[in-house]
Design a protein around this motif. Sequence first.
Motif, mmCIF file in Angstrom:
data_model
loop_
_atom_site.group_PDB
_atom_site.id
_atom_site.type_symbol
_atom_site.label_atom_id
_atom_site.label_comp_id
_atom_site.label_asym_id
_atom_site.label_seq_id
_atom_site.Cartn_x
_atom_site.Cartn_y
_atom_site.Cartn_z
ATOM 1 N N ASN A 66 30.996 49.347 -4.239
ATOM 2 C CA ASN A 66 30.851 50.727 -3.733
ATOM 3 C C ASN A 66 32.018 51.603 -4.182
ATOM 4 N N LEU A 67 33.222 51.037 -4.168
ATOM 5 C CA LEU A 67 34.386 51.789 -4.630
ATOM 6 C C LEU A 67 34.254 52.131 -6.106
ATOM 7 N N TYR A 68 33.791 51.173 -6.895
ATOM 8 C CA TYR A 68 33.618 51.420 -8.334
ATOM 9 C C TYR A 68 32.623 52.557 -8.566
ATOM 10 N N ASN A 69 31.504 52.509 -7.877
ATOM 11 C CA ASN A 69 30.493 53.560 -8.034
ATOM 12 C C ASN A 69 31.043 54.927 -7.617
ATOM 13 N N SER A 70 31.878 54.933 -6.593
ATOM 14 C CA SER A 70 32.490 56.179 -6.146
ATOM 15 C C SER A 70 33.470 56.723 -7.180
ATOM 16 N N LEU A 71 34.271 55.836 -7.781
ATOM 17 C CA LEU A 71 35.262 56.270 -8.768
ATOM 18 C C LEU A 71 34.619 56.704 -10.085
ATOM 19 N N LYS A 72 33.441 56.189 -10.354
ATOM 20 C CA LYS A 72 32.724 56.678 -11.548
ATOM 21 C C LYS A 72 32.362 58.150 -11.380
ATOM 22 N N ILE A 73 32.040 58.538 -10.148
ATOM 23 C CA ILE A 73 31.666 59.929 -9.877
ATOM 24 C C ILE A 73 32.904 60.819 -9.780
ATOM 25 N N SER A 74 33.909 60.357 -9.047
ATOM 26 C CA SER A 74 35.069 61.214 -8.775
ATOM 27 C C SER A 74 36.082 61.260 -9.916
ATOM 28 N N VAL A 121 34.075 44.183 -11.208
ATOM 29 C CA VAL A 121 34.984 43.058 -11.415
ATOM 30 C C VAL A 121 36.257 43.529 -12.110
ATOM 31 N N ASP A 122 36.094 44.309 -13.184
ATOM 32 C CA ASP A 122 37.273 44.828 -13.884
ATOM 33 C C ASP A 122 38.078 45.774 -12.999
ATOM 34 N N LEU A 123 37.390 46.561 -12.173
ATOM 35 C CA LEU A 123 38.115 47.431 -11.247
ATOM 36 C C LEU A 123 39.006 46.603 -10.322
ATOM 37 N N SER A 124 38.491 45.520 -9.806
ATOM 38 C CA SER A 124 39.271 44.692 -8.875
ATOM 39 C C SER A 124 40.526 44.138 -9.532
ATOM 40 N N LYS A 125 40.473 43.867 -10.835
ATOM 41 C CA LYS A 125 41.631 43.314 -11.544
ATOM 42 C C LYS A 125 42.781 44.314 -11.633
ATOM 43 N N LEU A 126 42.472 45.601 -11.580
ATOM 44 C CA LEU A 126 43.511 46.614 -11.689
ATOM 45 C C LEU A 126 44.506 46.541 -10.538
ATOM 46 N N PHE A 127 44.102 45.932 -9.429
ATOM 47 C CA PHE A 127 44.939 45.882 -8.230
ATOM 48 C C PHE A 127 45.751 44.594 -8.130
ATOM 49 N N LEU A 128 45.672 43.741 -9.157
ATOM 50 C CA LEU A 128 46.294 42.419 -9.085
ATOM 51 C C LEU A 128 47.336 42.216 -10.176
ATOM 52 N N LYS A 129 48.228 41.254 -9.951
ATOM 53 C CA LYS A 129 49.123 40.819 -11.006
ATOM 54 C C LYS A 129 48.292 40.128 -12.089
ATOM 55 N N THR A 130 48.772 40.191 -13.308
ATOM 56 C CA THR A 130 47.987 39.715 -14.451
ATOM 57 C C THR A 130 47.573 38.259 -14.312
ATOM 58 N N HIS A 131 48.469 37.395 -13.840
ATOM 59 C CA HIS A 131 48.136 35.964 -13.776
ATOM 60 C C HIS A 131 47.076 35.657 -12.718
ATOM 61 N N MET A 132 46.799 36.621 -11.835
ATOM 62 C CA MET A 132 45.786 36.427 -10.806
ATOM 63 C C MET A 132 44.420 36.934 -11.236
ATOM 64 N N ALA A 133 44.342 37.584 -12.398
ATOM 65 C CA ALA A 133 43.123 38.300 -12.793
ATOM 66 C C ALA A 133 42.390 37.617 -13.939
ATOM 67 N N ASN A 134 42.275 36.297 -13.888
ATOM 68 C CA ASN A 134 41.631 35.560 -14.970
ATOM 69 C C ASN A 134 40.178 35.188 -14.673
ATOM 70 N N TYR A 135 39.621 35.743 -13.607
ATOM 71 C CA TYR A 135 38.234 35.458 -13.263
ATOM 72 C C TYR A 135 37.303 36.351 -14.085
ATOM 73 N N THR A 136 36.044 35.949 -14.162
ATOM 74 C CA THR A 136 35.058 36.691 -14.966
ATOM 75 C C THR A 136 33.968 37.328 -14.122
ATOM 76 N N ALA A 137 33.917 36.971 -12.855
ATOM 77 C CA ALA A 137 32.912 37.523 -11.938
ATOM 78 C C ALA A 137 33.379 37.227 -10.515
ATOM 79 N N PHE A 138 32.663 37.731 -9.538
ATOM 80 C CA PHE A 138 32.953 37.369 -8.154
ATOM 81 C C PHE A 138 32.276 36.022 -7.873
ATOM 82 N N ASP A 139 32.771 34.999 -8.551
ATOM 83 C CA ASP A 139 32.195 33.667 -8.426
ATOM 84 C C ASP A 139 33.317 32.655 -8.240
ATOM 85 N N GLU A 140 33.053 31.374 -8.553
ATOM 86 C CA GLU A 140 34.044 30.328 -8.323
ATOM 87 C C GLU A 140 35.337 30.550 -9.087
ATOM 88 N N SER A 141 35.267 31.341 -10.176
ATOM 89 C CA SER A 141 36.479 31.614 -10.946
ATOM 90 C C SER A 141 37.410 32.597 -10.232
#
Length: 298
Positions: A66-74, A121-141
């Motif tokens: 929802n945040l991503y969709n909002s930021l696409k508009i704003s 998914v990429d939006l969520s990575k912007l809020f993290l340190k680089t070593h924490m952002a190696n996942y590819t989806a909101f899944d087991e990774s």
Amino acid sequence: MATQAPIISSIPVDLEKQICELQHPSHTGTPGDLDDNKKRWLVVGICLHSILAPALRKYVEPIVTNLYNSLKISDHIDLQTYQGHLQTYGTANIHLNYYPINNNKATRGYQTYDYKVQNAVDLSKLFLKTHMANYTAFDESCDSSALLGMIVNIDIFPVNVQRDAKDARSVIRNPWAHCNFTEWNAMNYTFSLQKIEDFIYLLNLNGPDENQFIGELNKWRTNGTSFFQGTTIGLELVDTIRQEIQVLVEYAGVICKSCDTEFSRVRSELTEMGTKLSQNDTRISTLEKVSNNSNLID
């Protein structure tokens, strides 16, 4: 005609006793060579990775989407370039980290980054340190560390959920990752599982999901107690623990590759535990063969 004497088994008494145990699967064996604190640490790790993390993914994904969709508009975050890209977010002015997305690691500097954020998914990575952002989806990774970091850093999440996320990170997940077994006494074990339960209830998931996660947590409360108290446990539970250890070993391997070298000890300890349980399983399997052979002789 003389009556034929029965064949007398040559199996030692101790072995016969162990075979008898195997014939009753509810009392089969105990991995007693694992320290109680290590067992508690293992069960907490299983609950973090296999219960809390999936619950957090259920909770986090729709909110970040929802945040991503909002930021696409704003802010046209999906079209932005270096000039005028969104640099901070929220009342805390969290600095956004574009390094982990769009293969920006391969570029020569932030001016040449690709700033187009293509999905939640990429939006969520912007809020993290680089070593924490190696996942590819909101899944087991996407593990508990990344998920807790998102909740803490994105102020769209409710304040009470952010507070509990900070607590879970500081008093459960980080101490577990640091692998200091002296911390995992009975009191800390009980506190950690209760903290995980309270946090899951706070997420206010739909009824079936909440019931599933709480049910799994209660199962590990019961089975975990049998496991670290050194009582006999069934083959099914031994096998389940071994499977969970393997999942954690694979997870720790991924984390090690993503620059968190401290996780190498976590992986080493988990591997050793899996080996000890496998040795126990080998002993049980051998006794089962002896038992089957003795049944053929009788």
